[in-house]
Design an enzyme around this catalytic site. Structure first.
Site, PDB file in Angstrom:
ATOM      1  N   CYS A   4     -13.494  35.179   6.534  1.00 41.33           N
ATOM      2  CA  CYS A   4     -13.784  34.461   5.307  1.00 41.33           C
ATOM      3  C   CYS A   4     -15.134  33.762   5.479  1.00 41.33           C
ATOM      4  CB  CYS A   4     -12.758  33.403   4.927  1.00 41.33           C
ATOM      5  SG  CYS A   4     -11.116  34.066   4.650  1.00 41.33           S
ATOM      6  N   ARG A  19     -18.148  38.732   6.664  1.00 36.22           N
ATOM      7  CA  ARG A  19     -16.986  38.033   7.218  1.00 36.22           C
ATOM      8  C   ARG A  19     -15.685  38.381   6.504  1.00 36.22           C
ATOM      9  NH1 ARG A  19     -18.487  33.762  10.366  1.00 36.22           N
ATOM     10  NH2 ARG A  19     -16.466  32.795  10.087  1.00 36.22           N
ATOM     11  N   TRP A  26     -11.155  37.302   3.509  1.00 40.10           N
ATOM     12  CA  TRP A  26     -10.478  38.365   4.261  1.00 40.10           C
ATOM     13  C   TRP A  26      -9.023  37.913   4.325  1.00 40.10           C
ATOM     14  CZ3 TRP A  26      -7.666  38.967   8.808  1.00 40.10           C
ATOM     15  CH2 TRP A  26      -7.547  40.284   9.268  1.00 40.10           C
ATOM     16  N   ASN A  64     -11.571  28.642   5.470  1.00 38.40           N
ATOM     17  CA  ASN A  64     -11.606  29.771   6.392  1.00 38.40           C
ATOM     18  C   ASN A  64     -10.739  29.390   7.579  1.00 38.40           C
ATOM     19  OD1 ASN A  64     -12.320  31.839   8.180  1.00 38.40           O
ATOM     20  ND2 ASN A  64     -14.143  30.751   8.868  1.00 38.40           N
ATOM     21  N   GLY A  65      -9.707  30.197   7.868  1.00 40.29           N
ATOM     22  CA  GLY A  65      -8.818  29.884   8.985  1.00 40.29           C
ATOM     23  C   GLY A  65      -7.371  30.081   8.575  1.00 40.29           C
ATOM     24  N   GLU A  77     -15.525  53.554  23.049  1.00 40.75           N
ATOM     25  CA  GLU A  77     -16.413  52.949  22.056  1.00 40.75           C
ATOM     26  C   GLU A  77     -16.814  53.974  20.987  1.00 40.75           C
ATOM     27  OE1 GLU A  77     -17.182  50.138  21.120  1.00 40.75           O
ATOM     28  OE2 GLU A  77     -19.082  50.305  20.078  1.00 40.75           O
ATOM     29  N   LYS A 131     -16.012  53.535  17.026  1.00 38.89           N
ATOM     30  CA  LYS A 131     -17.049  53.576  15.973  1.00 38.89           C
ATOM     31  C   LYS A 131     -16.618  54.529  14.861  1.00 38.89           C
ATOM     32  CE  LYS A 131     -18.822  50.770  16.479  1.00 38.89           C
ATOM     33  NZ  LYS A 131     -18.593  49.856  17.531  1.00 38.89           N
ATOM     34  N   GLU A 152     -13.616  53.110  12.816  1.00 37.23           N
ATOM     35  CA  GLU A 152     -13.975  51.942  12.001  1.00 37.23           C
ATOM     36  C   GLU A 152     -14.657  52.332  10.701  1.00 37.23           C
ATOM     37  OE1 GLU A 152     -15.095  48.147  14.756  1.00 37.23           O
ATOM     38  OE2 GLU A 152     -16.406  49.862  14.986  1.00 37.23           O
ATOM     39  N   HIS A 163      -2.607  65.129  30.966  1.00 33.66           N
ATOM     40  CA  HIS A 163      -1.317  64.428  30.936  1.00 33.66           C
ATOM     41  C   HIS A 163      -0.852  64.141  29.509  1.00 33.66           C
ATOM     42  CE1 HIS A 163      -1.485  64.054  35.222  1.00 33.66           C
ATOM     43  NE2 HIS A 163      -2.674  63.485  35.138  1.00 33.66           N
ATOM     44  N   LYS A 183     -16.372  41.240  10.339  1.00 30.13           N
ATOM     45  CA  LYS A 183     -17.226  41.181  11.527  1.00 30.13           C
ATOM     46  C   LYS A 183     -16.797  40.072  12.477  1.00 30.13           C
ATOM     47  CE  LYS A 183     -21.388  42.150  13.392  1.00 30.13           C
ATOM     48  NZ  LYS A 183     -20.972  43.343  14.124  1.00 30.13           N
TER      49      LYS A 183
HETATM   50  C1  G6P Z   1     -14.190  42.511  15.097  1.00 35.16           C
HETATM   51  C2  G6P Z   1     -15.413  43.354  14.822  1.00 35.16           C
HETATM   52  C3  G6P Z   1     -15.744  44.205  16.049  1.00 35.16           C
HETATM   53  C4  G6P Z   1     -15.910  43.312  17.275  1.00 35.16           C
HETATM   54  C5  G6P Z   1     -14.673  42.433  17.496  1.00 35.16           C
HETATM   55  C6  G6P Z   1     -14.934  41.378  18.558  1.00 35.16           C
HETATM   56  O1  G6P Z   1     -13.071  43.312  15.188  1.00 35.16           O
HETATM   57  O2  G6P Z   1     -15.208  44.182  13.696  1.00 35.16           O
HETATM   58  O3  G6P Z   1     -16.957  44.915  15.829  1.00 35.16           O
HETATM   59  O4  G6P Z   1     -16.139  44.110  18.394  1.00 35.16           O
HETATM   60  O5  G6P Z   1     -14.355  41.745  16.301  1.00 35.16           O
HETATM   61  O6  G6P Z   1     -15.899  40.485  18.077  1.00 35.16           O
HETATM   62  P1  G6P Z   1     -16.813  39.575  18.958  1.00 35.16           P
HETATM   63  O7  G6P Z   1     -17.676  38.841  17.973  1.00 35.16           O
HETATM   64  O8  G6P Z   1     -15.923  38.648  19.728  1.00 35.16           O
HETATM   65  O9  G6P Z   1     -17.622  40.448  19.866  1.00 35.16           O
END
Ligand code: G6P
Length: 614
Positions: free
Chosen positions: A2, A27, A75, A101-102, A487, A491, A494, A510, A609
């Site tokens: 948020c 956010r 969010w 926010n929270g 990773e 990506k 996501e 396995h 994010k």
């Molecule tokens: C969210 C984001 C990811 C990120 C993760 C950890 O899920 O979408 O891209 O890797 O948070 O965030 P941080 O800010 O702690 O690296």
């Protein structure tokens, strides 16, 4: 998550609030809303489901006048993302409005109490409970709004960054925080409030970062007033903001994500500046130098992080164990904080977080701190909560990362952690001077080598078109490139919503090998290093089952090129640095597949994010 923004001053509040919301949209973006007090003292609240643009369309023919206002992009946590649950929320009398926010964890108990007093609720949110509690407290205890906020927050369990408007006091904004970020911007006879500094940057560079359990009162013509929720007066510490407007723009790229992928050669130079010396034969990390003994005496290093940052942590495990010979455990922060971990006073805990606000990582740090461990954090956002609660650390300095899928923050985390591993190893004597020098020199070459990989963008974009049919992907890698496989898969998931799994290549036999068919693209990361021959055997096994192989190989590798369906070459480098090169084509591949599929690359569905909730 948020985003919250507030304004009070001499200018029209609405355009400032809307622009601020756009900056904070990373956010959360499932609904948005704004509250303004107009010249007649009316409190107008407008809300819309969806992105900020929907709110703008909805408000276009409404009264958006006023020099004071608050706004929110959401969010969803409590209650589905619809207009009713969108913020701001009114109090029972509609005199007050709040953005939040929270998460208020004990909202159900508080709500039941208020319902017993005859209060009614329009939404399913915890936020509405909080504003009702504040109004109830003010009316029953006959106190001013600031005191009511303090008293109400004393009863709250959970996290909050809140801003409140009172239509009977159109000259004042009251805000508070615990666990969720909040910044005050100080202009000429005007104040700004926001979740981070991005909505503030073009108006002022004077900011105050509000601390946990602080309540701030902003009144035109008066200085910033900060007290704790227990009414202890605090002296505001005004800081100068180091953020430029150009850093927040796309700079000609169609998406922030592509811009951020292409920024990596430069951002890594920024991350190394002042740390790798000009002769490229030494690394100086002040956060390490000042706390050398803690690292040298560490019996164990625990790395805690979430998402992409956790993948950077896994790479660091390989590097620290190889160079410093200290056992390393890599933990998801969300698991670590709840599984009663054994933490000793001589443990070093490395927390990794791009945003520096991730709630689970913050909680993991707090737990480790209570047990006496030394906390070192790797963060991107200067002044965020995680670096502030850590004993020491290292900023990655890549500038704001706006695309929700992390790219440039990841490579910078890997560089910072590799530098740390090299420093510990050198200091301990577990890494030879010759190997140290070779890797330090090679680190300096990495930005140019990434540039070479980026040169293949067009080829990767063309090739990505053939994969829009895929429902599933497998990513395989070994050693330092096993986390890169994870990773790469993350990506793709996501931003393209294609299901993807990352695996250590040898684990394929396995289980995942059962999935291999003509329909299954398999991305294999196979640079020339220790386990190269073994990974080549894995490629043969996939081809024998008619899988389609996309291989990431070292330049000049004709062997794999002959068997794979598509190959992307990366320059030769030290094994520990290969992730910095092999991850680049995977970022580009995910990006282009998502673009061809028409997905919202910078703001993928359901994600945010900065995850400031559990
Ligand atoms: C969210 C984001 C990811 C990120 C993760 C950890 O899920 O979408 O891209 O890797 O948070 O965030 P941080 O800010 O702690 O690296």
């Amino acid at each position: 998550m948020c985003g919250i923004v507030g304004y009070i001053g001499q200018r029209k509040a609405y355009p400032i609030l809307i622009k601020g919301l756009h900056r904070l949209e990373y956010r959360g973006y499932d609904s948005a809303g704004v509250a303004l007090i107009n010249a007649e003292g009316q409190l107008n609240v407008y809300k819309a489901k969806g992105k900020v643009a929907e709110l703008e369309a909805f408000s276009a023919d409404k009264d958006t006048s006023g020099f004071i206002g608050i706004a929110h992009t959401r969010w969803a946590t409590h209650g589905e993302p619809n207009t009713v649950n969108a913020h701001p929320h009114y109090s029972e009398s509609e005199r007050l409005a709040i953005i939040h926010n929270g998460i208020i964890e004990n909202y159900a108990v508080l709500k039941a109490g208020l319902q017993g007093e005859g209060y009614t609720f329009k939404s399913d949110t915890d936020t509405e409970v909080l504003i009702q509690l504040i109004e109830y407290t003010q009316e029953n205890r006959h106190v001013d709004l600031k005191t009511a906020v303090q008293l109400a927050l004393q009863q709250v369990i959970g996290a909050y960054a809140i801003v409140i408007l009172d239509k009977t006091h159109p000259d004042t904004l009251i805000a508070a925080r615990k666990g969720s970020p909040l910044v005050v911007g100080i202009g000429q006879n005007e104040y700004f409030l926001a979740s981070d500094a991005t909505p503030i940057v073009e108006y002022t560079d004077k900011v105050i970062y509000i601390e946990d359990e602080e309540v701030v009162s902003l009144r035109i013509g008066e200085d910033v007033d900060i007290t704790t929720i227990n009414n202890v007066t605090k002296t505001p510490e005004i800081k100068r903001l180091e953020l430029s407007l150009s850093q927040l723009e796309k700079g000609g790229y169609p998406h922030f994500m592509l811009k951020e992928i292409f920024e990596q050669p430069r951002t890594l130079i920024d991350s190394m500046r002042g740390r790798v010396n000009v002769r490229q034969d030494n690394i100086a990390l002040s956060g390490f130098i000042d706390n050398k003994e803690r690292f040298l005496n560490a019996k164990r290093i625990i790395i805690t992080a979430c998402g992409t940052s956790w993948h950077a942590g896994l790479i660091a495990m390989y590097a620290i164990e190889e160079f410093a010979q200290i056992p390393v455990e890599v933990e998801y922060s969300s698991e670590f904080r709840y599984r009663k971990p054994v933490i000793n006073r001589d443990d070093v805990v490395i927390a990794i977080s791009q945003s520096g606000e991730t709630a689970d990582t913050l909680a993991a740090i707090q737990l480790a701190k209570e047990k006496g461990a030394f906390i070192f954090s790797i963060c991107n956002v200067v002044g965020a909560s995680i670096p502030r609660v850590s004993d020491s650390g290292c900023y990655t300095h890549v500038g704001p990362e706006i695309g929700v899928a992390s790219t440039k923050a990841f490579t910078a985390q890997v560089v910072a952690l590799t530098m740390l591993a090299l420093c510990i190893g050198r200091e301990k004597g577990t890494l030879s001077g010759e190997q140290y020098l070779r890797i330090v020199r090679e680190l300096g070459q990495i930005p140019d080598k990434i540039e070479r990989v980026l040169g293949q963008n067009k080829r990767i974009a063309d090739f990505a078109k053939t994969f829009t049919y895929a429902q599933n992907f497998i990513y395989l890698g070994r050693g330092y490139n096993y986390p890169v496989a994870l990773e790469g898969a993350l990506k793709l998931k996501e931003i393209s919503y294609i299901h993807a799994e990352g695996y250590p290549a040898a684990e394929m036999k396995h289980g995942p090998i059962a999935l291999i068919s003509q329909e299954m693209p398999v991305v294999v990361i196979a640079p020339r290093c220790g386990t190269y021959e073994k990974v080549v055997s894995n490629i043969q096994e996939i081809k024998a089952r008619e899988g389609r192989v996309i291989a990431i190989v070292t330049e000049g590798d004709e062997h794999v090129s002959r068997i794979a369906d598509f190959t992307i070459e990366v320059p030769q480098t030290e094994e520990c640095l290969t992730p910095l090169l092999t991850v680049i084509p995977l970022q580009l591949l995910a990006y282009h597949i998502a673009v061809v599929k028409g997905c919202d690359v910078d703001q993928p569905r359901n994600l945010a994010k900065s995850v400031t909730v559990e």
